[in-house]
Scaffold this motif. Sequence first.
Motif, PDB file in Angstrom:
ATOM      1  N   LEU A   9       0.830  -1.200   0.000  1.00 36.78           N
ATOM      2  CA  LEU A   9       0.000   0.000   0.000  1.00 36.78           C
ATOM      3  C   LEU A   9       0.868   1.254   0.000  1.00 36.78           C
ATOM      4  CD1 LEU A   9      -2.600  -1.019   2.738  1.00 36.78           C
ATOM      5  CD2 LEU A   9      -2.899  -1.129   0.271  1.00 36.78           C
ATOM      6  N   ASN A  10       0.346   2.329  -0.615  1.00 30.81           N
ATOM      7  CA  ASN A  10       1.066   3.600  -0.551  1.00 30.81           C
ATOM      8  C   ASN A  10       0.602   4.376   0.682  1.00 30.81           C
ATOM      9  OD1 ASN A  10      -1.319   4.968  -1.211  1.00 30.81           O
ATOM     10  ND2 ASN A  10      -0.861   4.924  -3.393  1.00 30.81           N
ATOM     11  N   ILE A  11       1.183   5.535   0.919  1.00 34.81           N
ATOM     12  CA  ILE A  11       0.907   6.290   2.139  1.00 34.81           C
ATOM     13  C   ILE A  11      -0.566   6.686   2.244  1.00 34.81           C
ATOM     14  CG2 ILE A  11       1.387   8.474   3.330  1.00 34.81           C
ATOM     15  CD1 ILE A  11       4.278   8.228   2.394  1.00 34.81           C
ATOM     16  N   GLU A  12      -1.143   7.121   1.132  1.00 29.86           N
ATOM     17  CA  GLU A  12      -2.548   7.535   1.150  1.00 29.86           C
ATOM     18  C   GLU A  12      -3.467   6.359   1.483  1.00 29.86           C
ATOM     19  OE1 GLU A  12      -5.595   9.086  -2.180  1.00 29.86           O
ATOM     20  OE2 GLU A  12      -3.740  10.246  -1.995  1.00 29.86           O
ATOM     21  N   GLU A  13      -3.210   5.210   0.875  1.00 28.03           N
ATOM     22  CA  GLU A  13      -4.015   4.022   1.148  1.00 28.03           C
ATOM     23  C   GLU A  13      -3.845   3.575   2.598  1.00 28.03           C
ATOM     24  OE1 GLU A  13      -2.355   1.545  -1.862  1.00 28.03           O
ATOM     25  OE2 GLU A  13      -3.964   1.956  -3.284  1.00 28.03           O
ATOM     26  N   LEU A  14      -2.630   3.681   3.122  1.00 27.63           N
ATOM     27  CA  LEU A  14      -2.384   3.320   4.520  1.00 27.63           C
ATOM     28  C   LEU A  14      -3.191   4.208   5.458  1.00 27.63           C
ATOM     29  CD1 LEU A  14       1.463   2.650   4.574  1.00 27.63           C
ATOM     30  CD2 LEU A  14      -0.319   1.006   5.109  1.00 27.63           C
ATOM     31  N   LEU A  53      -0.174  -1.255  10.644  1.00 23.98           N
ATOM     32  CA  LEU A  53      -0.401  -0.166   9.691  1.00 23.98           C
ATOM     33  C   LEU A  53       0.377   1.079  10.096  1.00 23.98           C
ATOM     34  CD1 LEU A  53      -4.237  -0.571   9.110  1.00 23.98           C
ATOM     35  CD2 LEU A  53      -2.453  -0.961   7.414  1.00 23.98           C
ATOM     36  N   LYS A  54       0.357   1.413  11.385  1.00 22.15           N
ATOM     37  CA  LYS A  54       1.084   2.582  11.864  1.00 22.15           C
ATOM     38  C   LYS A  54       2.587   2.414  11.685  1.00 22.15           C
ATOM     39  CE  LYS A  54      -2.149   4.418  15.263  1.00 22.15           C
ATOM     40  NZ  LYS A  54      -2.354   4.727  16.696  1.00 22.15           N
ATOM     41  N   THR A  55       3.087   1.214  11.929  1.00 24.57           N
ATOM     42  CA  THR A  55       4.515   0.940  11.769  1.00 24.57           C
ATOM     43  C   THR A  55       4.935   1.119  10.324  1.00 24.57           C
ATOM     44  OG1 THR A  55       4.475  -0.605  13.619  1.00 24.57           O
ATOM     45  CG2 THR A  55       6.311  -0.802  12.071  1.00 24.57           C
ATOM     46  N   GLU A  56       4.164   0.558   9.404  1.00 22.10           N
ATOM     47  CA  GLU A  56       4.505   0.676   7.974  1.00 22.10           C
ATOM     48  C   GLU A  56       4.374   2.125   7.505  1.00 22.10           C
ATOM     49  OE1 GLU A  56       5.981  -0.425   4.444  1.00 22.10           O
ATOM     50  OE2 GLU A  56       5.862  -1.660   6.251  1.00 22.10           O
ATOM     51  N   LEU A  57       3.388   2.837   7.994  1.00 26.78           N
ATOM     52  CA  LEU A  57       3.216   4.243   7.632  1.00 26.78           C
ATOM     53  C   LEU A  57       4.415   5.069   8.078  1.00 26.78           C
ATOM     54  CD1 LEU A  57       1.290   6.325   6.396  1.00 26.78           C
ATOM     55  CD2 LEU A  57       0.282   6.595   8.657  1.00 26.78           C
ATOM     56  N   THR A  58       4.878   4.838   9.285  1.00 30.51           N
ATOM     57  CA  THR A  58       6.065   5.544   9.797  1.00 30.51           C
ATOM     58  C   THR A  58       7.292   5.196   8.971  1.00 30.51           C
ATOM     59  OG1 THR A  58       5.129   5.541  12.018  1.00 30.51           O
ATOM     60  CG2 THR A  58       7.503   5.926  11.829  1.00 30.51           C
ATOM     61  N   ALA A  59       7.459   3.937   8.633  1.00 27.18           N
ATOM     62  CA  ALA A  59       8.610   3.512   7.839  1.00 27.18           C
ATOM     63  C   ALA A  59       8.603   4.177   6.469  1.00 27.18           C
ATOM     64  CB  ALA A  59       8.620   1.994   7.698  1.00 27.18           C
ATOM     65  N   LYS A  60       7.439   4.255   5.843  1.00 30.77           N
ATOM     66  CA  LYS A  60       7.350   4.884   4.518  1.00 30.77           C
ATOM     67  C   LYS A  60       7.601   6.384   4.592  1.00 30.77           C
ATOM     68  CE  LYS A  60       4.483   1.491   2.278  1.00 30.77           C
ATOM     69  NZ  LYS A  60       4.829   1.164   0.935  1.00 30.77           N
ATOM     70  N   LYS A  61       7.132   7.035   5.657  1.00 31.11           N
ATOM     71  CA  LYS A  61       7.364   8.464   5.796  1.00 31.11           C
ATOM     72  C   LYS A  61       8.847   8.760   6.031  1.00 31.11           C
ATOM     73  CE  LYS A  61       2.848   9.986   7.402  1.00 31.11           C
ATOM     74  NZ  LYS A  61       2.082  10.538   8.528  1.00 31.11           N
ATOM     75  N   LEU A  62       9.527   7.911   6.806  1.00 34.69           N
ATOM     76  CA  LEU A  62      10.951   8.114   7.051  1.00 34.69           C
ATOM     77  C   LEU A  62      11.785   7.840   5.804  1.00 34.69           C
ATOM     78  CD1 LEU A  62      11.364   6.575  10.609  1.00 34.69           C
ATOM     79  CD2 LEU A  62      11.406   8.991   9.972  1.00 34.69           C
ATOM     80  N   ALA A  63      11.344   6.900   4.975  1.00 36.88           N
ATOM     81  CA  ALA A  63      12.078   6.553   3.754  1.00 36.88           C
ATOM     82  C   ALA A  63      11.901   7.629   2.675  1.00 36.88           C
ATOM     83  CB  ALA A  63      11.601   5.201   3.227  1.00 36.88           C
ATOM     84  N   LYS A  64      10.864   8.399   2.801  1.00 33.05           N
ATOM     85  CA  LYS A  64      10.549   9.404   1.791  1.00 33.05           C
ATOM     86  C   LYS A  64      11.446  10.585   1.849  1.00 33.05           C
ATOM     87  CE  LYS A  64       6.542  11.510  -0.237  1.00 33.05           C
ATOM     88  NZ  LYS A  64       5.170  11.829  -0.104  1.00 33.05           N
TER      89      LYS A  64
END
Length: 64
Positions: A9-14, A53-64
Motif C-alpha cells: 500500500l502507498n501512504i494515502e491508502e495506509l 499499519l502505523k509501523t509501515e506508515l512511519t517507515a514509509k514516511k521516514l524513507a521518503k
Amino acid sequence: MKNSEIKALNIEELNQRLAGEEEAYRKMKFAHAISPIENPSKIQETRRLIARLKTELTAKKLAK
C-alpha cells in the motif's frame, strides 16, 4: 491482512485503511462493553493490525 499486503500500500491508502480500522476498533470496544461480542479475539486482532499499519506508515514516511 498480511504484512506483504500492507507493504504494497502507498501512504494515502495506509492512512485510509488506518482510519477505517480505528473506527471499527472503537465500535467493537463499545459493543463489547455493552454486551460481550461473540469473538473477543477480533478486538486484539484489530488492535494488532492498527499497530502494523502505523509501523509501515512511519517507515514509509521516514524513507521518503
